[in-house]
Design a protein around this motif. Structure first.
Motif, short mmCIF file in Angstrom:
data_model
loop_
_atom_site.label_atom_id
_atom_site.label_comp_id
_atom_site.label_asym_id
_atom_site.label_seq_id
_atom_site.Cartn_x
_atom_site.Cartn_y
_atom_site.Cartn_z
N TYR A 1 0.85 -1.19 0.00
CA TYR A 1 0.00 0.00 0.00
C TYR A 1 0.88 1.23 0.00
N THR B 1 3.69 -3.32 3.18
CA THR B 1 2.70 -4.37 3.33
C THR B 1 1.93 -4.13 4.62
N LEU B 2 0.85 -4.84 4.81
CA LEU B 2 0.07 -4.69 6.05
C LEU B 2 0.93 -4.97 7.29
N ARG C 1 1.76 -2.18 10.11
CA ARG C 1 1.40 -2.42 11.52
C ARG C 1 2.63 -2.22 12.41
N ASP D 1 -5.11 -5.79 13.18
CA ASP D 1 -4.98 -6.00 11.74
C ASP D 1 -6.31 -5.89 11.00
N GLN E 1 -6.86 -3.10 8.22
CA GLN E 1 -7.23 -3.47 6.86
C GLN E 1 -8.49 -2.73 6.42
N LEU F 1 -7.53 0.81 5.57
CA LEU F 1 -6.80 0.82 4.29
C LEU F 1 -7.77 0.68 3.12
N ASP F 2 -8.73 -0.23 3.25
CA ASP F 2 -9.72 -0.42 2.19
C ASP F 2 -10.50 0.87 1.92
N ALA G 1 -3.09 0.24 -3.90
CA ALA G 1 -2.71 -1.10 -3.49
C ALA G 1 -2.20 -1.85 -4.71
#
Length: 87
Positions: free
Chosen positions: A3, A49-50, A54, A68, A72, A75-76, A86
């Motif tokens: 992302y 990355t996620l 984090r 998480d 997420q 982020l969405d 993404a």
């Protein structure tokens, strides 16, 4: 999946009390964001990355173990708004 925030030159960011106003030049839309969205955008100045995101946020903020799913979801939302890509 990585992302990354939209290119800074395409955004006009103004802090306003507890909110952050972001004018996205590419879409012509002004977004009104509350925490943690502005912090996510700042952390995503480079592609992450996620798990990397984090870890970066955990170094600065106190995160719950089950963060998480919430991370997420945020982020969405930012991807849907066009403020994050993404790939």
């Amino acid at each position: 999946m990585r992302y990354c925030a939209a290119i800074a030159a395409t955004l006009r960011v103004v802090a306003f009390d507890d909110l952050t106003l972001i004018y996205h030049r590419a879409s012509g839309i002004t977004h009104v964001l509350a925490s943690p969205a502005p912090e996510l955008l700042a952390a995503l100045a480079e592609p992450l990355t996620l798990p990397e995101l984090r870890a970066r946020l955990a170094a600065e903020f106190e995160l719950a173990d089950a963060a998480d799913g919430a991370l997420q979801a945020r982020l969405d939302e930012l991807v849907a708004a066009g403020l994050v890509t993404a790939a």
